[in-house]
Design an enzyme around this catalytic site. Structure first.
Site, short mmCIF file in Angstrom:
data_model
loop_
_atom_site.label_atom_id
_atom_site.label_comp_id
_atom_site.label_asym_id
_atom_site.label_seq_id
_atom_site.Cartn_x
_atom_site.Cartn_y
_atom_site.Cartn_z
N ILE A 153 30.43 -59.74 -70.96
CA ILE A 153 30.88 -61.06 -71.43
C ILE A 153 32.18 -61.34 -70.71
CG2 ILE A 153 31.63 -62.44 -73.41
CD1 ILE A 153 30.09 -60.42 -75.19
N HIS A 193 20.26 -62.20 -57.69
CA HIS A 193 20.74 -62.25 -59.07
C HIS A 193 22.18 -61.77 -59.19
CE1 HIS A 193 20.53 -57.93 -59.14
NE2 HIS A 193 20.53 -57.81 -60.45
#
Length: 386
Positions: free
Chosen positions: A156, A315
């Site tokens: 995060i 990615h």
């Protein structure tokens, strides 16, 4: 893009073939020999060794799908949200926000004490009993893990763009339930008669029209939805925390994308099943997210719809060394130096995620200028790791 001669179809690589590790190149050639592979195999700039299929590979198949070409963490992907805050609106010390994030969103093997109950998920949970009976005992655990980060390279982050606008970003997958479903189906595929003579048994496939394929598709698409709901739930918790710090904050619509998944698509005039393992969809106008590492830049991108890549892009930066090698090669002091200015863990527990364990994100982006265009360039000021 460079063409590499494959065994049955060719491999189109958005990187210098000399820079692809030997074991990964062997995997790409093994994939290219499968009779179900359609047209060619696409290797992204971050391509590297994985289980069965390389990470950073895009494979189109007709009448078949390989669970290992999806990845064990089904539906793993990214989320990013632009906020109304600027850098000047953040506190000088971000430790308080990091502690609140770590308190609200379980990381590693941890889970919530009570499940997150969202009305929009009730029909979804009602479908759990349709999944393979082998995971019937995981229903409660899956409920408790919705809205949790996991470990490894999941994170995060709080980021700033080039205009000092604050962004939220996170990377996560389908937790234990997705991993369990993937491993169950990989083992089932390995036992099927048509998979006995493959160059790598981990590339075992399910064939269209069979019971095994239908059961895999049912579980696979459920797990992909779970992974997306997991990210949405974490974003909700993250937004609540930022709102406590800044009640006036506003949030733009989220950018959400998978990078370990299967999609039914049409390419070169044929309907195919496309597996993107460590790759995002980059169709014309598609928004996606390509992160670097915990000390480098990340990018929000817009797809250019390149047909040769099956409308895909990388990615992330992609690992250039194993986790074990990173722990042997680098010290905690190295980690501290490479994450200077970022509010994050700087201990041996995350040493294998040191930025130097990853390929340079700048080179990865340079290699795929014909696949995506940059919408926003971000650098993190806070990072939570599992």
């Amino acid at each position: 893009m460079q063409r590499i001669r494959g065994n049955r179809v060719d491999i189109l690589a958005w990187t210098d073939p000399a820079g692809i590790e030997g074991v990964a190149l062997d995997q790409l050639r093994n994939i290219s020999s499968l009779p179900w592979v359609f047209h060619h195999v696409a290797a992204m700039p971050d391509v590297h060794y994985g289980k069965g299929a390389t990470v950073g590979s895009v494979i189109a198949m007709k009448g078949a799908v390989s669970p290992a070409a999806v990845g064990v963490d089904i539906g793993c992907g990214m989320a990013a949200v632009k906020t109304s805050l600027g850098a000047k609106d953040l506190p000088d010390d971000l430790r308080g926000i990091r502690r609140e994030l770590e308190r609200a969103i379980p990381v590693g093997f941890n889970q919530h004490r009570d499940p997150i109950d969202r009305p929009q998920d009730r029909e979804f949970w009602g479908e759990f009993h349709h999944l393979t009976p082998a995971v019937k005992d995981l229903a409660h655990k899956a409920r408790l893990q919705l809205g949790t980060l996991g470990g490894g390279n999941h994170f995060i982050e709080l980021c700033l763009d080039t205009e000092d606008r604050v962004w939220m970003m996170l990377h996560s997958g389908s937790r234990n339930i997705g991993k369990s479903l993937a491993e169950i189906h990989i083992q089932r595929a390995r036992k099927l008669a048509h998979n006995q003579d493959l160059p790598d048994r981990d590339l075992a496939v399910f064939l269209a029209g069979t019971r095994e394929m239908e059961e895999y598709r049912r579980d696979l698409f459920w797990a992909q939805r779970y992974a997306m709901k997991n990210r949405e739930a974490m974003l909700g918790l993250y937004q609540e925390i930022l709102t406590r710090f800044r009640p006036d904050v506003q949030f733009a619509d989220a950018v959400l994308c998978h990078h370990n998944y299967v999609a039914e698509e049409t390419h070169f005039g044929e309907e195919v099943l496309v597996t993107r393992k460590g790759a995002i969809r980059a169709g014309k106008g598609d928004l996606g997210i390509i992160p670097g590492s915990m000390g480098t830049r990340s990018f929000v991108v817009r797809g250019l719809g390149n047909a040769q890549s099956f409308q895909s892009a990388s990615h992330g930066a992609g690992r250039k060394m194993s986790r074990g090698e990173a722990r042997r090669r680098f010290s905690v002091k190295d980690l501290q130096a490479q994450t200077e200015g970022v509010e994050c863990r700087k201990d041996g527990g995350v040493l294998d995620e040191i930025p130097s364990a990853y390929k340079p994100i700048e080179q990865v982006m340079e290699n795929q200028k014909d696949l995506v265009e940059v919408v926003a360039e971000l650098h993190q000021v806070l990072c939570v790791k599992g």
